[in-house]
Design a protein around this motif. Structure first.
Motif, PDB file in Angstrom:
ATOM      1  N   HIS A  44     -12.696  60.350 -10.724  1.00  0.00           N
ATOM      2  CA  HIS A  44     -12.279  61.537 -11.479  1.00  0.00           C
ATOM      3  C   HIS A  44     -13.235  61.803 -12.638  1.00  0.00           C
ATOM      4  CE1 HIS A  44      -8.526  60.211  -9.486  1.00  0.00           C
ATOM      5  NE2 HIS A  44      -8.463  61.503  -9.227  1.00  0.00           N
ATOM      6  N   LEU A  55     -12.180  69.666 -11.444  1.00  0.00           N
ATOM      7  CA  LEU A  55     -11.800  68.707 -12.479  1.00  0.00           C
ATOM      8  C   LEU A  55     -11.110  69.355 -13.678  1.00  0.00           C
ATOM      9  CD1 LEU A  55     -14.903  66.319 -12.459  1.00  0.00           C
ATOM     10  CD2 LEU A  55     -12.679  65.994 -11.365  1.00  0.00           C
ATOM     11  N   LEU A  58      -7.795  67.990 -14.927  1.00  0.00           N
ATOM     12  CA  LEU A  58      -7.830  66.666 -15.552  1.00  0.00           C
ATOM     13  C   LEU A  58      -8.359  66.694 -16.980  1.00  0.00           C
ATOM     14  CD1 LEU A  58      -9.254  64.627 -12.541  1.00  0.00           C
ATOM     15  CD2 LEU A  58      -6.864  64.833 -13.259  1.00  0.00           C
ATOM     16  N   THR A  88     -11.725  60.280 -17.030  1.00  0.00           N
ATOM     17  CA  THR A  88     -10.340  59.986 -17.396  1.00  0.00           C
ATOM     18  C   THR A  88     -10.282  58.588 -18.009  1.00  0.00           C
ATOM     19  OG1 THR A  88      -9.868  58.989 -15.245  1.00  0.00           O
ATOM     20  CG2 THR A  88      -9.466  61.380 -15.460  1.00  0.00           C
TER      21      THR A  88
END
Length: 167
Positions: A44, A55, A58, A88
């Motif tokens: 991620h 993305l 996120l 992340t």
């Protein structure tokens, strides 16, 4: 004179970014995905600028020092090596665990044990190669912090033990 003081150099990382792309003929995000993000299991994360749409969900909202959202949202940084990592907290933990495993010889997905040990050896003051290191008399650990407009982060992990933190 080299080796007399330590100072962070974002410009120096841009030179390395450019050198890596020139030598390989590949874009920096592709290089980092192949050599670091993918092998560390950072699924991620990306160095792409601007942030890829897949993305966006996120990405945290950036806030200024008054607690207000940064106008226009997150920024795009052409200097990807020092300012362009999107990750992340879980992915940063994957990286820390991979560094720990490589340090003790359980893995070599990114670097050899010898290279990680050199990276985590004091080079100047409390700095190794890319990571801040513990002060003498403390348990061996490595750390790296960062900040961009609206974001602050800090990674700290023990070199030979599992515990660590990212905030």
């Amino acid at each position: 004179m080299p080796g007399t003081i330590w100072r962070y150099s974002g410009g120096g990382y841009v030179v390395l970014q450019t050198l890596m792309s020139d030598v390989t003929g590949k874009a920096f995000p592709e290089i980092m995905n192949e050599l670091v993000l993918g092998p560390a299991g950072m699924t991620h994360s990306a160095y792409e600028q601007p942030l890829p749409k897949n993305l966006w969900p996120l990405a945290a909202t950036p806030y200024d020092e008054d607690g207000e959202p940064v106008k226009g949202g997150w920024h795009t940084y052409p200097e990807m090596a020092p300012a362009g990592l999107w990750a992340t907290p879980s992915d940063i933990a994957h990286l820390a665990i991979e560094v720990q495993n490589e340090y003790v010889g359980k893995s070599n997905k990114i670097l050899s044990q010898q290279m990680v040990r050199e990276m985590l050896t004091h080079q100047k003051d409390d700095w190794g190669l890319g990571f801040a290191l513990e002060s003498p008399g403390h348990k061996a650990r490595f750390a790296h912090g960062g900040q961009n407009a609206g974001y602050r982060c800090d990674l700290e992990a023990y070199t030979e033990m599992g515990p660590g933190l990212r905030r």
